[in-house]
Design a protein around this motif. Structure first.
Motif, PDB file in Angstrom:
ATOM      1  N   TRP A  28       6.003  -3.275   2.333  1.00  0.00           N
ATOM      2  CA  TRP A  28       4.703  -3.915   2.177  1.00  0.00           C
ATOM      3  C   TRP A  28       4.888  -5.422   2.174  1.00  0.00           C
ATOM      4  O   TRP A  28       5.966  -5.924   1.944  1.00  0.00           O
ATOM      5  CB  TRP A  28       3.956  -3.458   0.920  1.00  0.00           C
ATOM      6  CG  TRP A  28       4.744  -3.486  -0.358  1.00  0.00           C
ATOM      7  CD1 TRP A  28       5.364  -2.422  -0.954  1.00  0.00           C
ATOM      8  CD2 TRP A  28       5.010  -4.615  -1.202  1.00  0.00           C
ATOM      9  NE1 TRP A  28       6.013  -2.832  -2.100  1.00  0.00           N
ATOM     10  CE2 TRP A  28       5.799  -4.170  -2.282  1.00  0.00           C
ATOM     11  CE3 TRP A  28       4.676  -5.950  -1.155  1.00  0.00           C
ATOM     12  CZ2 TRP A  28       6.244  -5.011  -3.301  1.00  0.00           C
ATOM     13  CZ3 TRP A  28       5.115  -6.798  -2.171  1.00  0.00           C
ATOM     14  CH2 TRP A  28       5.879  -6.313  -3.222  1.00  0.00           C
ATOM     15  N   ARG A  41      -2.125  -7.071  -0.489  1.00  0.00           N
ATOM     16  CA  ARG A  41      -0.948  -6.375   0.033  1.00  0.00           C
ATOM     17  C   ARG A  41      -1.391  -5.553   1.240  1.00  0.00           C
ATOM     18  O   ARG A  41      -2.413  -4.874   1.185  1.00  0.00           O
ATOM     19  CB  ARG A  41      -0.370  -5.485  -1.077  1.00  0.00           C
ATOM     20  CG  ARG A  41       0.958  -4.883  -0.790  1.00  0.00           C
ATOM     21  CD  ARG A  41       1.462  -4.051  -1.962  1.00  0.00           C
ATOM     22  NE  ARG A  41       0.526  -2.973  -2.255  1.00  0.00           N
ATOM     23  CZ  ARG A  41      -0.136  -2.831  -3.407  1.00  0.00           C
ATOM     24  NH1 ARG A  41       0.033  -3.690  -4.392  1.00  0.00           N
ATOM     25  NH2 ARG A  41      -0.962  -1.828  -3.584  1.00  0.00           N
ATOM     26  N   ASP A  42      -0.640  -5.589   2.303  1.00  0.00           N
ATOM     27  CA  ASP A  42      -1.046  -4.894   3.529  1.00  0.00           C
ATOM     28  C   ASP A  42      -1.062  -3.370   3.398  1.00  0.00           C
ATOM     29  O   ASP A  42      -1.601  -2.686   4.254  1.00  0.00           O
ATOM     30  CB  ASP A  42      -0.190  -5.319   4.723  1.00  0.00           C
ATOM     31  CG  ASP A  42       1.283  -4.974   4.572  1.00  0.00           C
ATOM     32  OD1 ASP A  42       1.702  -4.480   3.513  1.00  0.00           O
ATOM     33  OD2 ASP A  42       2.037  -5.221   5.539  1.00  0.00           O
ATOM     34  N   SER A  43      -0.536  -2.845   2.317  1.00  0.00           N
ATOM     35  CA  SER A  43      -0.532  -1.391   2.117  1.00  0.00           C
ATOM     36  C   SER A  43      -1.735  -0.906   1.300  1.00  0.00           C
ATOM     37  O   SER A  43      -1.834   0.275   1.004  1.00  0.00           O
ATOM     38  CB  SER A  43       0.769  -0.963   1.430  1.00  0.00           C
ATOM     39  OG  SER A  43       0.897  -1.598   0.171  1.00  0.00           O
TER      40      SER A  43
END
Length: 74
Positions: A28, A41-43
């Motif tokens: 992430w 966070r990209d997740s």
């Protein structure tokens, strides 16, 4: 890196702050908007960070940031 669109103010040019790694593989990444200081966070799920999916209740107008009170200053 391609330009990142901020989920909160829709500005481009967010910067990468940190990458979470597991066995030397990125799992992430945390991004931060240089316009409104939002971090994500990209997740995270699309309901939190997805353009057109995130609730407009949490959006800010990047062209008029002075209308929002400043709680913490850098």
């Amino acid at each position: 890196m391609s330009e990142r669109l901020c989920p909160r103010c829709s500005s481009t040019g967010a910067i990468e702050d940190y990458q979470g790694r597991e066995d030397n593989t990125v799992v992430w990444t945390i991004y931060r908007c240089v316009t409104c200081c939002f971090s994500w966070r990209d997740s995270e799920p699309a309901s939190t960070i997805g353009a057109g999916v995130r609730s407009a209740d949490f959006a800010v107008d990047a062209g008029n940031l002075d209308r929002y009170p400043k709680i913490l200053q850098q």
